[in-house]
Design a protein around this motif. Sequence first.
Motif, PDB file in Angstrom:
ATOM      1  N   ALA A  74     -20.725  52.958 -37.716  1.00 13.98           N
ATOM      2  CA  ALA A  74     -20.284  53.430 -36.403  1.00 13.98           C
ATOM      3  C   ALA A  74     -19.699  52.292 -35.575  1.00 13.98           C
ATOM      4  CB  ALA A  74     -21.462  54.051 -35.659  1.00 13.98           C
ATOM      5  N   PRO A  75     -18.756  52.602 -34.665  1.00 17.57           N
ATOM      6  CA  PRO A  75     -18.245  51.581 -33.745  1.00 17.57           C
ATOM      7  C   PRO A  75     -19.391  50.924 -32.978  1.00 17.57           C
ATOM      8  CG  PRO A  75     -16.939  53.576 -33.586  1.00 17.57           C
ATOM      9  CD  PRO A  75     -18.114  53.908 -34.453  1.00 17.57           C
ATOM     10  N   GLY A  76     -19.323  49.598 -32.878  1.00 16.55           N
ATOM     11  CA  GLY A  76     -20.374  48.860 -32.190  1.00 16.55           C
ATOM     12  C   GLY A  76     -21.557  48.495 -33.043  1.00 16.55           C
ATOM     13  N   VAL A 114      -7.670  42.565 -35.480  1.00 18.20           N
ATOM     14  CA  VAL A 114      -8.769  43.287 -36.111  1.00 18.20           C
ATOM     15  C   VAL A 114     -10.015  42.968 -35.309  1.00 18.20           C
ATOM     16  CG1 VAL A 114     -10.230  43.492 -38.155  1.00 18.20           C
ATOM     17  CG2 VAL A 114      -7.750  43.310 -38.402  1.00 18.20           C
ATOM     18  N   GLY A 115     -10.563  43.976 -34.650  1.00 16.54           N
ATOM     19  CA  GLY A 115     -11.779  43.748 -33.894  1.00 16.54           C
ATOM     20  C   GLY A 115     -12.906  43.302 -34.801  1.00 16.54           C
ATOM     21  N   GLY A 116     -13.613  42.252 -34.392  1.00 17.82           N
ATOM     22  CA  GLY A 116     -14.726  41.776 -35.199  1.00 17.82           C
ATOM     23  C   GLY A 116     -14.297  41.164 -36.514  1.00 17.82           C
ATOM     24  N   ASP A 170     -15.233  47.480 -31.596  1.00 19.28           N
ATOM     25  CA  ASP A 170     -14.777  48.407 -30.563  1.00 19.28           C
ATOM     26  C   ASP A 170     -13.325  48.730 -30.820  1.00 19.28           C
ATOM     27  OD1 ASP A 170     -13.915  49.672 -28.251  1.00 19.28           O
ATOM     28  OD2 ASP A 170     -15.058  48.390 -26.908  1.00 19.28           O
ATOM     29  N   GLY A 171     -12.952  50.000 -30.746  1.00 16.90           N
ATOM     30  CA  GLY A 171     -11.570  50.372 -30.984  1.00 16.90           C
ATOM     31  C   GLY A 171     -10.592  49.674 -30.069  1.00 16.90           C
ATOM     32  N   ALA A 172     -11.016  49.303 -28.860  1.00 21.06           N
ATOM     33  CA  ALA A 172     -10.128  48.615 -27.924  1.00 21.06           C
ATOM     34  C   ALA A 172      -9.688  47.259 -28.458  1.00 21.06           C
ATOM     35  CB  ALA A 172     -10.821  48.448 -26.570  1.00 21.06           C
ATOM     36  N   TRP A 205     -12.539  54.764 -30.761  1.00 23.10           N
ATOM     37  CA  TRP A 205     -12.358  54.055 -32.034  1.00 23.10           C
ATOM     38  C   TRP A 205     -10.934  54.236 -32.536  1.00 23.10           C
ATOM     39  CZ3 TRP A 205     -13.956  50.074 -34.469  1.00 23.10           C
ATOM     40  CH2 TRP A 205     -13.776  49.917 -35.838  1.00 23.10           C
ATOM     41  N   GLU A 206     -10.659  55.183 -33.425  1.00 16.43           N
ATOM     42  CA  GLU A 206      -9.360  55.266 -34.071  1.00 16.43           C
ATOM     43  C   GLU A 206      -8.336  56.016 -33.228  1.00 16.43           C
ATOM     44  OE1 GLU A 206     -11.916  57.124 -34.810  1.00 16.43           O
ATOM     45  OE2 GLU A 206     -11.325  59.084 -35.590  1.00 16.43           O
ATOM     46  N   LEU A 207      -7.040  55.731 -33.525  1.00 12.57           N
ATOM     47  CA  LEU A 207      -5.946  56.519 -32.961  1.00 12.57           C
ATOM     48  C   LEU A 207      -5.795  57.840 -33.700  1.00 12.57           C
ATOM     49  CD1 LEU A 207      -3.193  53.749 -32.716  1.00 12.57           C
ATOM     50  CD2 LEU A 207      -4.485  54.714 -30.812  1.00 12.57           C
ATOM     51  N   ALA A 208      -6.102  57.822 -34.990  1.00 15.00           N
ATOM     52  CA  ALA A 208      -5.954  58.992 -35.853  1.00 15.00           C
ATOM     53  C   ALA A 208      -6.609  58.665 -37.180  1.00 15.00           C
ATOM     54  CB  ALA A 208      -4.486  59.338 -36.057  1.00 15.00           C
ATOM     55  N   SER A 209      -6.622  59.629 -38.080  1.00 12.33           N
ATOM     56  CA  SER A 209      -7.015  59.346 -39.461  1.00 12.33           C
ATOM     57  C   SER A 209      -5.781  59.480 -40.340  1.00 12.33           C
ATOM     58  CB  SER A 209      -8.109  60.307 -39.931  1.00 12.33           C
ATOM     59  OG  SER A 209      -7.635  61.640 -39.937  1.00 12.33           O
TER      60      SER A 209
END
Length: 487
Positions: free
Chosen positions: A297-299, A180-182, A170-172, A250-254
């Motif tokens: 994908a996120p999740g 780092v999530g996960g 999750d981006g949060a 998810w992301e803040l930007a690319s």
Amino acid sequence: MKKYIYFSLILAVGMSVISCQPKLIGGGEPWPASTSEEVIAGLSYAQYADKECLIPQTDGNYIKYTSTGGTVQWFTLNSDGSENILSTGASGVIYLKPKRGASPQMEAFARMANTDGTMTTISQTFTVFVPGDLDPEYKMLLGESGTKKWIWDFNANTGSTCWGNGGASDGADYNTARTVGGHWWGVALPDSLSSQLSHSGGVATGAESQEAYMVFDEDLNIASYRGDGSIINKGSYSINDYDPERSGGWELASLADNNSAVLFPFSINEGGVKVTDFDLMYLDENHMTLVYTKGNAPGSWGEITHWMFKNASDGAHALAGKSSRKWGWASDGEAIWGNGGAASGAGYKWNVVDGKWWGVTSAADLTGQLSHSDTGVPTGEEDDNAYMIFDTDGKVKSYDAAGQEIRSGTYEINLYPTGRAGDWELGKLTTTAGSILFPFSINEGGVKPTEFDVMYFDADNITLVYTKGNAAGSWGEITYWRFESKD
């Protein structure tokens, strides 16, 4: 006996006999190449203030184009002559944004492919809006100067890893630095990347080092370097679709990196695949986290690769952040205050004092060194939990472990844009006398220096030296202090 029968081809109409020899049927010539005038005549434009092209603006940075002559490819030239592709199509939008202080007249190029294999290229100058300041995302990445050095984010106190893998969660989970999530696995120190070369195609590049670094600049150039300053790779970059609210989940930007110039740009477990498009998952003035999802994908918990970097040249933001930051004694088990000989600046690392003779590894041991202070009386700075607060107003205060103020003063940090001066300091920290923790020059009976040489610096570590006027290489006595960020 076999008999061979030869047939003639007989044309049904008129029963004419036609030769079996092939005959080239004539056709039209290839269309003539388009002239520059024809390409220009077929182009029309409208300028807008927004990327959705809903708000017209005469000097807008978003330029919507239509080409009645067919497909064109738009590009600009980087400072090194390489191309920055903007758009390809018979219609589309190009984004032109000059750097601060530049001319509002900005040149772009368009080319059209001809049927004879040639290209017709034209140039077009647009009048666009010149920003008075960097956009927020670029200001964090580049600092006020417009150029910033970034290194691997290694920190002994956080347990974070500078490169590794995890699951797309999750981006949060990326809302703070060094998370780092996960997270599954990673290398804590970049030197350990030398044992992970199966992910780089088996080749070491020099990025596998705590001394490796990258430089981003306002002209959208990116270059990575080995610790000795030799270049690893270079290219151009851009931050796209910045969304500080992370509204997409998810992301803040690319972060687009056209030539994979980011340090160790390899996707994990893909045998050398180089990444050119990263998800920017965290960014502030001092820390940056990048992720490559492999399309997961996120999740989904599909495998991702992560990179973590930190500021290594923006002194003001490192010391004070957006408003203030807390700094204290280094806690890596190495000496934090002591003496040595003036050797070489190049020998200083985040936890190494080149030419070190002696030092205390715990601030508590400073109670036995009060002959070097101005009063001979402990103040509370002789404690591993004593700290300093640097703020953006140029003020610094020191505190004991209970939060009682010891001293206060002012400071200014100046790091040299070209690196070490005379094989010695990276820059200078100037303060009013006595502003930092245990601010005493060794063996001088209480002398409090007001100008310190910055010998090592990054967003989380700083080593200061007072030389007593002794030159680099003289081995005259110096005093050193080693501090780390406590945020």
